[in-house]
Write a protein that holds these residues in place. Structure first.
Motif, PDB file in Angstrom:
ATOM      1  N   LEU A 335       0.818  -1.222   0.000  1.00  0.00           N
ATOM      2  CA  LEU A 335       0.000   0.000   0.000  1.00  0.00           C
ATOM      3  C   LEU A 335       0.850   1.269   0.000  1.00  0.00           C
ATOM      4  O   LEU A 335       0.333   2.365  -0.216  1.00  0.00           O
ATOM      5  CB  LEU A 335      -0.925   0.007   1.215  1.00  0.00           C
ATOM      6  CG  LEU A 335      -2.001  -1.088   1.285  1.00  0.00           C
ATOM      7  CD1 LEU A 335      -2.808  -0.948   2.567  1.00  0.00           C
ATOM      8  CD2 LEU A 335      -2.920  -1.033   0.071  1.00  0.00           C
ATOM      9  N   GLY A 336       2.151   1.114   0.275  1.00  0.00           N
ATOM     10  CA  GLY A 336       3.031   2.278   0.322  1.00  0.00           C
ATOM     11  C   GLY A 336       2.814   3.129   1.553  1.00  0.00           C
ATOM     12  O   GLY A 336       2.946   4.365   1.503  1.00  0.00           O
ATOM     13  N   ALA A 408     -10.837  -3.269   4.705  1.00  0.00           N
ATOM     14  CA  ALA A 408     -11.500  -2.037   4.253  1.00  0.00           C
ATOM     15  C   ALA A 408     -10.472  -0.974   3.873  1.00  0.00           C
ATOM     16  O   ALA A 408     -10.662  -0.234   2.899  1.00  0.00           O
ATOM     17  CB  ALA A 408     -12.427  -1.517   5.351  1.00  0.00           C
ATOM     18  N   LYS A 409      -9.379  -0.890   4.634  1.00  0.00           N
ATOM     19  CA  LYS A 409      -8.311   0.066   4.331  1.00  0.00           C
ATOM     20  C   LYS A 409      -7.668  -0.245   2.989  1.00  0.00           C
ATOM     21  O   LYS A 409      -7.398   0.663   2.184  1.00  0.00           O
ATOM     22  CB  LYS A 409      -7.258   0.028   5.444  1.00  0.00           C
ATOM     23  CG  LYS A 409      -6.107   1.006   5.265  1.00  0.00           C
ATOM     24  CD  LYS A 409      -6.552   2.445   5.395  1.00  0.00           C
ATOM     25  CE  LYS A 409      -5.380   3.401   5.373  1.00  0.00           C
ATOM     26  NZ  LYS A 409      -5.811   4.808   5.508  1.00  0.00           N
ATOM     27  N   MET A 413      -7.788   2.349  -0.253  1.00  0.00           N
ATOM     28  CA  MET A 413      -6.609   2.908  -0.893  1.00  0.00           C
ATOM     29  C   MET A 413      -6.531   2.508  -2.371  1.00  0.00           C
ATOM     30  O   MET A 413      -6.098   3.294  -3.210  1.00  0.00           O
ATOM     31  CB  MET A 413      -5.352   2.461  -0.142  1.00  0.00           C
ATOM     32  CG  MET A 413      -5.243   3.037   1.256  1.00  0.00           C
ATOM     33  SD  MET A 413      -3.588   2.962   1.968  1.00  0.00           S
ATOM     34  CE  MET A 413      -2.696   4.109   0.908  1.00  0.00           C
ATOM     35  N   LYS A 414      -6.964   1.296  -2.670  1.00  0.00           N
ATOM     36  CA  LYS A 414      -6.980   0.872  -4.065  1.00  0.00           C
ATOM     37  C   LYS A 414      -7.981   1.689  -4.865  1.00  0.00           C
ATOM     38  O   LYS A 414      -7.749   2.045  -6.015  1.00  0.00           O
ATOM     39  CB  LYS A 414      -7.305  -0.620  -4.160  1.00  0.00           C
ATOM     40  CG  LYS A 414      -6.172  -1.530  -3.753  1.00  0.00           C
ATOM     41  CD  LYS A 414      -6.525  -2.992  -3.975  1.00  0.00           C
ATOM     42  CE  LYS A 414      -5.340  -3.888  -3.642  1.00  0.00           C
ATOM     43  NZ  LYS A 414      -5.672  -5.316  -3.844  1.00  0.00           N
ATOM     44  N   ASP A 416      -8.948   4.766  -4.177  1.00  0.00           N
ATOM     45  CA  ASP A 416      -8.421   6.133  -4.307  1.00  0.00           C
ATOM     46  C   ASP A 416      -7.425   6.235  -5.451  1.00  0.00           C
ATOM     47  O   ASP A 416      -7.349   7.256  -6.140  1.00  0.00           O
ATOM     48  CB  ASP A 416      -7.763   6.581  -3.002  1.00  0.00           C
ATOM     49  CG  ASP A 416      -8.775   6.820  -1.892  1.00  0.00           C
ATOM     50  OD1 ASP A 416      -9.973   6.960  -2.218  1.00  0.00           O
ATOM     51  OD2 ASP A 416      -8.369   6.853  -0.710  1.00  0.00           O
ATOM     52  N   ARG A 417      -6.635   5.194  -5.649  1.00  0.00           N
ATOM     53  CA  ARG A 417      -5.618   5.220  -6.688  1.00  0.00           C
ATOM     54  C   ARG A 417      -6.226   5.180  -8.099  1.00  0.00           C
ATOM     55  O   ARG A 417      -5.615   5.595  -9.064  1.00  0.00           O
ATOM     56  CB  ARG A 417      -4.669   4.024  -6.524  1.00  0.00           C
ATOM     57  CG  ARG A 417      -3.742   4.166  -5.308  1.00  0.00           C
ATOM     58  CD  ARG A 417      -2.946   2.921  -5.078  1.00  0.00           C
ATOM     59  NE  ARG A 417      -2.093   3.046  -3.900  1.00  0.00           N
ATOM     60  CZ  ARG A 417      -1.333   2.072  -3.430  1.00  0.00           C
ATOM     61  NH1 ARG A 417      -1.363   0.881  -4.010  1.00  0.00           N
ATOM     62  NH2 ARG A 417      -0.594   2.273  -2.350  1.00  0.00           N
ATOM     63  N   LYS A 418      -7.450   4.648  -8.195  1.00  0.00           N
ATOM     64  CA  LYS A 418      -8.100   4.553  -9.489  1.00  0.00           C
ATOM     65  C   LYS A 418      -8.712   5.884  -9.905  1.00  0.00           C
ATOM     66  O   LYS A 418      -9.023   6.093 -11.078  1.00  0.00           O
ATOM     67  CB  LYS A 418      -9.199   3.486  -9.447  1.00  0.00           C
ATOM     68  CG  LYS A 418      -8.656   2.073  -9.299  1.00  0.00           C
ATOM     69  CD  LYS A 418      -9.795   1.066  -9.222  1.00  0.00           C
ATOM     70  CE  LYS A 418      -9.269  -0.349  -9.022  1.00  0.00           C
ATOM     71  NZ  LYS A 418     -10.370  -1.324  -8.895  1.00  0.00           N
ATOM     72  N   LYS A 419      -8.892   6.786  -8.938  1.00  0.00           N
ATOM     73  CA  LYS A 419      -9.544   8.078  -9.239  1.00  0.00           C
ATOM     74  C   LYS A 419      -8.595   9.016  -9.973  1.00  0.00           C
ATOM     75  O   LYS A 419      -7.408   8.962  -9.835  1.00  0.00           O
ATOM     76  CB  LYS A 419     -10.026   8.735  -7.938  1.00  0.00           C
ATOM     77  CG  LYS A 419     -11.124   7.936  -7.250  1.00  0.00           C
ATOM     78  CD  LYS A 419     -11.540   8.608  -5.948  1.00  0.00           C
ATOM     79  CE  LYS A 419     -12.620   7.806  -5.240  1.00  0.00           C
ATOM     80  NZ  LYS A 419     -13.015   8.410  -3.949  1.00  0.00           N
TER      81      LYS A 419
END
Length: 419
Positions: A335-336, A408-409, A413-414, A416-419
Motif C-alpha cells: 500500500l506504500g 476495508a483500508k 486505498m486501491k 483512491d488510486r483509481k480516481k
C-alpha cells in the motif's frame, strides 16, 4: 459461555450433551462446514450414550489433531501462458515478486513440476505442472502426473476459448476418477478488449456469460453438471475467485477443511467470518474435551493462565487472520504506507488492554461463583477455566474485526488510486 457447555459442567449430564450435541454443533460450524467429520460426531454421540466420556474426549482429540496436521496437495495444470503460476501466488496469498513466489512472465517459466508450499504451512502444497502448447511440451505430458494419487484435486487453468488441450486434461483426470475444477483466467483482459473493440454494444454480463457458456458446453461432453469459475489473477476479489474458494472448502473432507480455510487469503468479510466461526468451533471442542477429562477436580483450561502463553496464542490468531508481523509488513509495503498505520487499525495490537478487560473478568467471576455454589468445585479452577476460554473468544473476535478494518483500508486505498 454457551448454555450447553455450562449445563454440562453444572449437572455432569452426559445424556443432555448427547441429545443436544448434533443440533448445537450445527450452530457452531461455518458456511463451508466444520472440523468434525460426520463419522467422528456419531462416535462421540455413541460414546456418551454408552457412558464412556473418556472415549468421547479421545475422539475429539483425534479429530483436532487430524485437522491441525492435515496435508493438502493441489495440482494446477493448463496450457502455457494461461496464468497458472499467477493463480498459485494468489492462492498462497503472496505477490508475484515476493521471495518464494511462483515464477511468472511473458515466456514459459514452468518447465518442470514444481512444488510451492504455503508460506505459513508446509503441509499445504500447490504443484505447478509444466504448461502444454509449446515446442518443448511433451505430446502427452500428464500421462504420469494425472495418475499421481498424492494430489487431492486438480485445477485446470484456461485463458482463452475452450481448446482440445482443455478437453484432453479434463478427460484424463475424469478417467482417473479424480476431482477437478475448471478455472477460466484473464477475464479482465477479455472485458477490456471487448469494451475497446465494441464500445457501443459492450455489456459486461453478456461477455462473461458467453465465456462461461463456451466452457460449459464443451465440459458437459466430459462431465455431468460442470462448473466454470471466471477469475482474474490480478483482481482476485472480483468475479468468481471467492466462489471458487468457497466451493473448494465445501468439497474438501472435514479434516482438511480447517487448514485450507485458515490459509485462504481474506478476499471478503464473509471469508473472515468463516475463519472466525471455524476457530471458535475448535476452541469450543477443546473446552468440551477439557471439561470431560478434568471434571473432578476441574483443572485449568489450556493448563492454566500464563501471560506469555496467552500472548503467543493471540499471535497465533493474528497469523490465522493474516495479521502476523510478516503479513502486516507486506500489506504496508504493497500500500506504500507505514506498518504503524496498519497497526493503528488493530485493537489486538494492544495485548495488555485485552487481558485486563474488566468486563471479561467480571463475567467470569460471576459465572465461576455460580457454578461453585452449585457443584462445590474449587472456585480457582473454575475461574481459570472460564477466564482463558472467555479470553480466547475475545482474542478471536478482536482479531476478526481487525482483519475487516485492514481489508476495508486496502480497498479504500486501491479505490483512491483509481480516481
Amino acid at each position: 459461555m454457551d448454555l450447553l457447555l455450562l449445563n454440562f459442567i453444572l449437572k455432569n449430564d452426559f445424556g443432555q450433551l448427547t441429545s443436544e450435541l448434533p443440533s448445537f454443533y450445527k450452530t457452531l460450524v461455518s458456511e463451508v462446514g466444520g472440523i468434525l467429520p460426520q463419522e467422528s460426531l456419531k462416535r462421540i454421540q455413541t460414546d456418551f450414550e454408552k457412558g464412556q466420556p473418556i472415549e468421547a474426549a479421545e475422539e475429539i482429540q483425534r479429530a483436532l489433531q487430524s485437522a491441525e496436521n492435515a496435508t493438502l496437495n493441489v495440482a494446477v495444470i493448463g496450457q502455457s501462458g494461461s496464468g497458472k503460476s499467477s493463480f498459485i501466488n494468489v492462492l498462497r496469498g503472496i505477490g508475484h515478486e515476493q521471495a518464494g513466489s511462483a515464477s511468472v512472465g511473458v515466456v514459459p517459466t514452468t518447465t518442470k513440476k514444481t512444488a510451492y508450499p504455503h508460506p505459513k504451512c508446509p503441509n499445504m502444497t500447490f504443484w505447478d505442472l509444466p504448461g502444454t502448447g509449446t515446442p518443448e511440451s511433451n505430446p502427452d505430458p500428464y500421462q504420469e502426473v494425472v495418475g499421481d494419487d498424492n494430489y487431492d484435486f486438480f485445477i485446470i487453468i484456461s485463458s482463452s476459448r475452450f481448446s482440445a488441450n482443455d478437453a484432453f486434461l479434463a478427460q484424463k483426470i475424469q478417467e482417473k476418477g479424480k476431482k477437478f475444477y475448471f478455472v477460466r483466467t484473464k477475464v479482465d483482459s477479455d472485458l477490456y478488449n471487448e469494451r475497446k473493440s465494441k464500445p457501443r454494444s459492450f455489456k459486461k454480463e453478456t461477455v462473461l456469460q458467453q465465456i462461461r457458456d463456451n466452457c460449459l458446453v464443451n465440459l458437459s461432453k466430459i462431465v455431468s453438471e460442470p462448473t466454470v469459475f471466471l477469475v482474474s489473477n490480478f483482481k482476485p476479489k472480483k468475479f468468481d475467485f471467492p466462489k471458487l474458494q468457497e466451493t473448494l472448502l465445501q468439497d474438501l473432507p472435514a479434516e482438511k477443511r480447517y487448514i485450507a480455510l485458515l490459509l485462504c487469503p481474506n478476499l471478503s468479510e464473509s471469508f473472515i467470518e468463516m475463519k472466525r466461526a471455524m476457530i471458535k468451533e475448535k476452541v469450543w471442542l477443546k473446552a468440551v474435551r477439557a471439561a470431560i477429562l478434568a471434571f473432578i477436580p476441574l483443572t485449568p483450561f489450556f493448563c492454566g493462565f500464563n501471560l506469555s502463553e496467552q500472548k503467543q496464542q493471540l499471535k497465533h490468531y493474528q497469523s490465522d487472520f493474516g495479521l502476523d508481523e510478516e503479513s502486516v509488513s507486506q500489506i504496508a509495503q504493497n500500500l506504500g504506507i507505514s506498518e504503524q498505520e496498519i497497526y493503528s487499525l488493530m485493537k489486538s495490537a494492544d495485548f495488555n488492554s485485552l487481558v485486563k478487560d474488566d468486563s471479561i473478568i467480571a463475567n467470569v467471576k460471576k459465572c465461576a461463583e455460580f457454578i461453585c455454589s452449585v457443584t462445590g468445585l474449587p472456585q480457582s479452577s473454575i475461574f481459570q477455566f472460564y477466564k482463558v476460554y472467555s479470553l480466547h473468544l475475545k482474542f478471536i473476535d478482536t482479531v476478526a474485526e481487525d482483519a475487516k478494518r485492514v481489508l476495508a483500508k486496502i480497498e479504500e486505498m486501491k479505490s483512491d488510486r483509481k480516481k
